[in-house]
Scaffold this active site. Sequence first.
Site, PDB file in Angstrom:
ATOM      1  CB  ALA A 164      -0.773   0.120   0.682  1.00 31.74           C
ATOM      2  CB  THR A 165       0.571   4.786   1.544  1.00 33.64           C
ATOM      3  OG1 THR A 165      -0.918   4.814   1.164  1.00 33.64           O
ATOM      4  CG2 THR A 165       0.937   6.032   0.891  1.00 33.64           C
ATOM      5  CD  GLN A 166       5.574   0.299   0.636  1.00 34.27           C
ATOM      6  OE1 GLN A 166       6.658   0.462   1.208  1.00 34.27           O
ATOM      7  NE2 GLN A 166       5.061  -0.248   1.404  1.00 34.27           N
TER       8      GLN A 166
END
Lengths: 268, 297, 266
Positions: free
Chosen positions: C32-34
């Site tokens: 997901a968001t890194q």
Amino acid sequence: MFRNNYDNDSVTFSPQGRIFQVEYAAEAVKQGSVVVGIASNTHAVLVAIKRNAEELSSYQKKLFPIDEHVGIAIAGLTSDARVLSNFMKQQCLGHRLTYGRSMPVRTLVEMIGSKAQINTQHYGKRPYGVGLLVAGVDDQGPHLFEFQPSGMTEEMVAFAIGARSQMARTYLEKNLDKFADCGREELIRHGLRALKESLVQDRELTVDNTSVGVAGLVASDQDGTTKVEPFTVYDQQEVSAWIDSVADDKEGGASAAEGEGGTMEVDS
Amino acid sequence: MTSIGTGYDLANSIFSPDGRNFQVEYAVKAVENGGTSIGIRCKDGVVLAVEKIVTSKLLKPNANKRIATVDRHLGVVYSGMIPDGRHFIDRARDEARAWRDTFKTPISTADLASRMGGYMQAYTLYQSVRPFGITAIIGGFDSTDEPRVDGEVGTGPSCGAGGKVAGKTHGGPFLYMIEPSGLYWGYYGAATGKGRQAAKAELEKLDLGGPGGPSLTLEEAVKEAARIIYVAHDDSKDKEFELEMTWISGPDGPTKGLHQEVPKALREEAERLAKKAQEDDEDDEEEDVEGKEKMEE
Amino acid sequence: MDHRPQAWGRPRDDVYGAYDASYLQTSGPKTATQSPVVTGTSVIAIKFRDGVVMAADNLASYGSLARFTDVKRLRPFLSTSVVGFGGDVSDMQFLDRHLTELAIDESYEHEHSENPAKSQLNAANLHKYLSKLMYRRRNDFDPLWNQILVAGFDSSSKPFLASVDLRGTTFTSPSLASGFGAMLAQPIMRRYAATEEDAARLSREEAVNVVKECMKVLFYRDARSLDRYSIAVVTKDGVELSEDEQLEKQSWAFAERIRGYGTQTV
């Protein structure tokens, strides 16, 4: 007897637009022993008559705490009440966990109202066979709600449901104007007097068959803010003083506290 | 009426040989027993009103409300089975939320009416459910500004592609009524419940339609709404009742585009006028009777 | 030249070597968001006698590019609380929409209360809710990349200020700052309000001045900041939000003395 074709399930309207299954469920509430609730400006109380199946059995509980600030009184099918009570407990806990505050009483009551309504509109379900009085306090003050199997919920000043509850309601209607300014003890006594009106001949309030539940808002002395008096159920010896304090009302004709007892006799 | 005894009225979603669904018609009967609800669409907003029969002295006065807000700019009032109405409102709120999730802007009155009409209709399709025992009136004021996008952080271009269109108008007041069948129409003035006949007759006397749009203002509509509920109630000679009224104005009006309860002072003034109009009416009738008697003499 | 359609728009193998298709592989761990993409920098806030002051500049950066310069990062909630967002702007917008829905749900519950203000979600309730939300998302390994400040009042009507970040960590203090502000503004604010008692002695004017001073310092030293900012004052009377403030009386004289950067050699 005329066979009613429209009363087999809760998904069939009668030609008059009634749903008999829901009306029958409301009858189940009248089979339960009577419970009374009253709200004042500072407190909400529930009082109840407990019944035992036989001489040697215990008495069925009628009052249940839901959360710190709410409690219920039940009349009707106890096992249906347990379903609703568990649901209400979970909702209250969830609300406390996510928001860090107690759930507003009306929100809680409308939740079980919606839940109960579903049971009156889908085949294979049946309406709950229980009525509730929900008493609690929130930021808006003390509240008393009535819940019916139809899913109807209404806020009341005072109310009674269960067997012979009409007599208790008559008492409450007569004393309606007094409740708002009642103190905690006086409110409980009003509840017990209403309860006595609904007793069958020769039955009396005893420490075994009477329950009292109270929630309130108490003004704390230091900073003028109010503190919640958590909903607490009182049984057995804890209620004996209250029972004694209303004991003479009926025989004496004139009520010790207010003197309205004599006129009440007319209705019962 | 060939419903009872034919067997065609014992379950929902069954057509009778002449093409009727009797269970839906019976649901309408449940509505016709309920307290009167009305809605008035006027020049600068919408007014909703309902007659609440006081079934018990023990009810807490003015605590049990029947007109609910959906999103911020819509109001719903209904006649019939109250728990069904709560269900309807729960669903309407879900629809409004889902609309915001998808389109990032508030749902319009017409779209909500469409969604809820579809929902009610679905409850006439299956034997496993029963129709709603309510008729609902939805009032709303769709934003007259260019609709905002939820979560927007800055201002977009002021003109050109993706920018503003000069002179474009949006929104306004809207009123819809949905029946148990799921049928709905837009209305200038709507009435349902026990006193609907009398209420409709009164609504028709008001200047609500016409090519120039309604001339009635919000405040006038509030007073008319109160009067109509009193007239409709008088017709049925029922028990005591409480009057509940809400209104929705545009962004420049008293409610700033929100659905709100009519302020207590205005409601009481409207009720005072309604009672007065009723008394005057009664006096007139008495005079008429006296007049006639004199004529006969 | 390779004219087959499958080669259109692709670097020529004969010039750049074979294309490394492993980039396109969908196997491997789901991510997901890194990292955040468009970001806002510091949010700062300080309590005072009758409430809380909060400020954040109006910049949304795309890496080091000052991409959007009119982004409002302070959001009022129910006109009783203010939420300030640092970090990813799209996650902020998601949260803003979520809070709008929360506010609507809240108004359903209290639309018929005699005194809705008494029972509406206050800043403490809101902060509790946001902290649960952020912690839940972190446990889903899909965090909302923000640091959030919540200002308003608690249930006993005392000024309330607390923060929650992308990990669900919560913190409260008489003054709070996120991002660069934690290094640059926090020490300045602590000079004025090290303890709750100090904060309770601050006047509104003093608190606003401290915050404005901090915004100036942040603009001087934080390369991802802007001289246009929003400032909100929460008191019992509600939220006063000004979204287009300009830093005043800047003095860059100190810059003369900075050594070790750019073209300077001495």
